[in-house]
Design an enzyme around this catalytic site. Structure first.
Site, short mmCIF file in Angstrom:
data_model
loop_
_atom_site.label_atom_id
_atom_site.label_comp_id
_atom_site.label_asym_id
_atom_site.label_seq_id
_atom_site.Cartn_x
_atom_site.Cartn_y
_atom_site.Cartn_z
N THR A 36 0.88 -1.17 0.00
CA THR A 36 0.00 0.00 0.00
C THR A 36 0.92 1.23 0.00
OG1 THR A 36 -0.04 0.18 2.39
CG2 THR A 36 -1.72 -1.20 1.40
N TRP B 49 -20.29 16.45 9.68
CA TRP B 49 -19.28 16.05 8.70
C TRP B 49 -19.50 16.72 7.35
CZ3 TRP B 49 -18.14 10.07 9.06
CH2 TRP B 49 -17.58 9.81 10.32
N GLU C 227 -5.80 -3.87 -0.49
CA GLU C 227 -6.15 -4.97 0.41
C GLU C 227 -7.30 -5.81 -0.12
OE1 GLU C 227 -5.47 -1.89 1.28
OE2 GLU C 227 -4.50 -1.76 3.25
N LYS D 52 -14.58 17.76 9.87
CA LYS D 52 -15.57 17.84 10.94
C LYS D 52 -15.75 19.30 11.35
CE LYS D 52 -14.27 13.28 12.20
NZ LYS D 52 -12.87 13.02 11.91
P1 ADP Z 1 -3.66 3.58 -1.06
O1 ADP Z 1 -4.49 3.42 0.19
O2 ADP Z 1 -2.33 3.08 -0.95
O3 ADP Z 1 -3.88 4.88 -1.80
P2 ADP Z 1 -5.31 1.98 -2.74
O4 ADP Z 1 -5.00 2.16 -4.16
O5 ADP Z 1 -5.53 0.66 -2.20
O6 ADP Z 1 -4.14 2.54 -2.07
O7 ADP Z 1 -6.47 2.98 -2.35
C1 ADP Z 1 -7.67 2.57 -1.84
C2 ADP Z 1 -8.50 3.76 -1.50
O8 ADP Z 1 -8.70 4.61 -2.62
C3 ADP Z 1 -9.89 3.40 -1.06
O9 ADP Z 1 -9.92 3.00 0.29
C4 ADP Z 1 -10.64 4.70 -1.31
O10 ADP Z 1 -10.45 5.62 -0.26
C5 ADP Z 1 -9.97 5.24 -2.52
N1 ADP Z 1 -10.77 4.91 -3.71
C6 ADP Z 1 -10.59 3.91 -4.59
N2 ADP Z 1 -11.50 3.96 -5.56
C7 ADP Z 1 -12.31 5.01 -5.29
C8 ADP Z 1 -13.47 5.60 -5.92
N3 ADP Z 1 -13.97 5.12 -7.04
N4 ADP Z 1 -14.02 6.66 -5.32
C9 ADP Z 1 -13.52 7.18 -4.17
N5 ADP Z 1 -12.44 6.69 -3.56
C10 ADP Z 1 -11.84 5.62 -4.10
#
Ligand code: ADP
Length: 547
Positions: free
Chosen positions: A186, A449, A331, A444
């Site tokens: 990640t 929110w 994940e 917040k």
């Molecule tokens: P990192 O946490 O390392 O940036 P990831 O690529 O696994 O890596 O990112 C996952 C996160 O990206 C999700 O938990 C979410 O917050 C955000 N995310 C992914 N796709 C979307 C989407 N279509 N809309 C909004 N947020 C998104």
């Protein structure tokens, strides 16, 4: 009583075996680091992945050992996907956009034994090599005659010299389908990066589900261009689903600019592409500036961060390309939800249908999800109640590599382990999930929110705004107040007051940002997402108006 059907382990090698047997002439097209266009087939990729397997055996790497890649999307990377995992070793896709210090940390943490890299990353490899004593093999993804004489890397060999002399015969080993197959770290926006370790079983099940009609709807008739990098959660699983269905694949290599992508989309008759919103921003900018149209694209997957409504609108209404808004995370292998409509939504008025298409979508089969309040109580699916989004399923993480960061699961009263995504979401009665925010980005204000995504989406709908990031600033009375940081489109103008006026009537008055900060660039992370932590650091001396 047990069922009496054959029980074959679900292995990644079966994907390439299938692609070779049933789609041998299916094309794989790559723009190479050298700049030229390379053409091969699934049959050829299968043969060469067996040569890779033999070459790996000759290095005497043990079952389960990590072989890393530092590479763009391309056919050699694809061969490694199957060659490495097929033999029982673990493919570790490194993100070349990381800082060398962080990259060295990850290589050492993963105990990578070999690194296969595109020549454009040679300087990066040279910067980390001295810090990674565990890496015994350096393999440059190039022809023998392209290898530099004085790289300073001990035993550096070209990929072609390493594998092409090997036999094309190889019997893929049988193994437990739960064996590790690949890993991805990640981005580590909080603390050290953590790795998800995928298995053959999780990868195959994810590949099936990703190809389903209400997911990416992949078939042998498709031509797919993943702009999403193969080092970003395995290009969202597209290489595996593509092998299962035998579609044509087009790889953009290092050229991710709008012009280069457009050339490939049109030249190769691509039907589906996939990438993060920032990439599509560049493509749409190029198309609008040059008055171009799509002739073969039917749909595009947009995910990784929220897709702005203006982008969905442009693809759908101006270009006739359906947007598949998708959500997931490292994940989760990564697929969680895809936004495709049900019959009920087809009858909606166009503006109401657009509102649904903005959501992150419905869970793909295999992913179960729920939203909970702070005490873990499940919240209703009414499209209004928002809470922490939890997920479970066979391609969702159970624990991090080397047990980093403790147990990632949260157990409910039934003892079921759920993975808390860190996202805050609503789910409506039809099962459409909408991300309100990442829990750490939620603003917040006075106990209420404010969704930073909502604030950003409105700014992005303004014709002069290229990119917008909403962050919360400390406020003595309200705790936090939102501001919006804006990068303008070249050659356009908008003032602070004009942009704030643009919010009127679109969200509640108290949710309208207190200020607009214009910047030349918004920091992007290694996977093309806005880096709010860096942005907050850049704004550390900023003071809200009137405070
Ligand atoms: P990192 O946490 O390392 O940036 P990831 O690529 O696994 O890596 O990112 C996952 C996160 O990206 C999700 O938990 C979410 O917050 C955000 N995310 C992914 N796709 C979307 C989407 N279509 N809309 C909004 N947020 C998104």
């Amino acid at each position: 009583m047990l069922g009496q059907m054959q029980s074959q382990p679900l292995l990644i090698s079966s994907l390439i075996t299938h692609a070779e047997r049933h789609h041998a002439s299916g094309e794989i097209v790559s723009r190479r680091v050298e700049g030229d266009i390379h053409r091969t087939t699934w049959g050829q990729v299968a043969r060469r992945s067996r040569q890779v397997a033999n070459a790996l055996d000759s290095l005497h790497l043990a079952f389960g050992e990590r072989v890393a890649t530092l590479a763009w999307n391309g056919y050699r990377h694809l061969e490694l996907y199957f060659g490495v995992s097929g033999t029982g070793r673990v493919l570790h896709t490194l993100n070349p956009r990381l800082h060398p210090e962080q990259l060295a940390w990850i290589v050492n943490h993963a105990d990578d034994r070999a690194i296969c890299f595109d020549m454009s990353f040679l300087p990066l490899v040279q910067a980390v090599a001295g810090k990674c004593p565990g890496v015994k093999h350096w393999i440059a993804l190039c022809d023998a005659d392209k290898l530099p004489a004085d790289s300073g890397l001990l035993g550096l060999i070209s990929y072609e010299a390493w594998m092409s002399g090997q036999s094309e015969r190889y019997v893929w080993p049988d193994m437990d389908e739960n064996s590790a197959s690949s890993m991805c770290y990640t981005s580590g926006t909080t603390g050290n990066p953590k790795a998800a370790l995928y298995s053959h079983r999780s990868t195959i099940l994810h590949a099936y589900s990703g190809a389903l009609p209400d997911s990416l709807n992949l078939s042998a008739r498709d031509c797919v261009l993943p702009v999403v990098p193969m080092f970003h959660v395995n290009a969202w699983g597209i290489p595996y689903s593509a092998a299962a269905v035998g579609c044509k694949l087009v790889f953009p290599g290092p050229a991710m600019d709008g012009k280069s992508i457009y050339e490939l989309l049109e030249g190769e008759k691509v039907t589906m592409a996939a990438g993060v919103p920032t990439v599509w921003q560049m493509l749409l900018g190029h198309m609008q500036a040059n008055q171009l149209r799509f002739s073969s694209m039917t749909r595009t997957v947009i995910g990784g961060s929220a897709c702005p409504p203006a982008m969905i609108h442009a693809f759908n209404n101006q270009y006739g390309v359906a947007v598949l808004h998708a959500w997931g995370m490292t994940e989760m292998s990564p697929l969680g939800t895809v936004c495709t409509l049900k019959n009920a939504q087809l009858d909606l008025a166009p503006e109401d249908r657009t509102k649904v298409l903005l959501k992150q979508g419905r869970a793909v089969y295999g992913v179960d999800m729920k939203i909970v309040d702070e005490s873990g109580n499940e919240l209703p699916w009414d499209g209004k109640a928002y809470g922490d989004l939890l997920v479970r399923g066979p391609w969702i993480i159970a624990s991090y590599f080397k047990g980093e960061g403790g147990d990632p699961l949260r157990y409910d009263a039934d003892g079921k382990g759920w993975f808390p995504t860190g996202d805050v979401a609503t789910i409506d009665a039809d099962g459409f999930m909408q991300i309100t925010d990442r829990s750490k980005d939620v603003i917040k204000s006075g106990g209420e929110w404010i969704s930073s995504i909502d604030v950003e989406n409105i700014a992005m709908a303004h014709p002069a705004v290229a990119m917008a990031a909403c962050v919360g600033m400390k406020h003595p009375k309200w705790d936090e107040r939102p501001i919006v940081v804006v990068m303008k489109k070249p050659g356009t103008e908008v003032s602070r007051d004009e942009l704030l006026a643009f919010y009127e009537g679109k969200i509640a008055k108290w949710q309208i940002p207190d200020d607009v900060v214009f910047v030349d660039a918004i920091p992007l992370g290694a996977t093309g997402k806005m880096q709010k932590m860096t942005l907050r650091q850049q704004l550390k001396d900023y003071v809200l108006p009137g405070v």
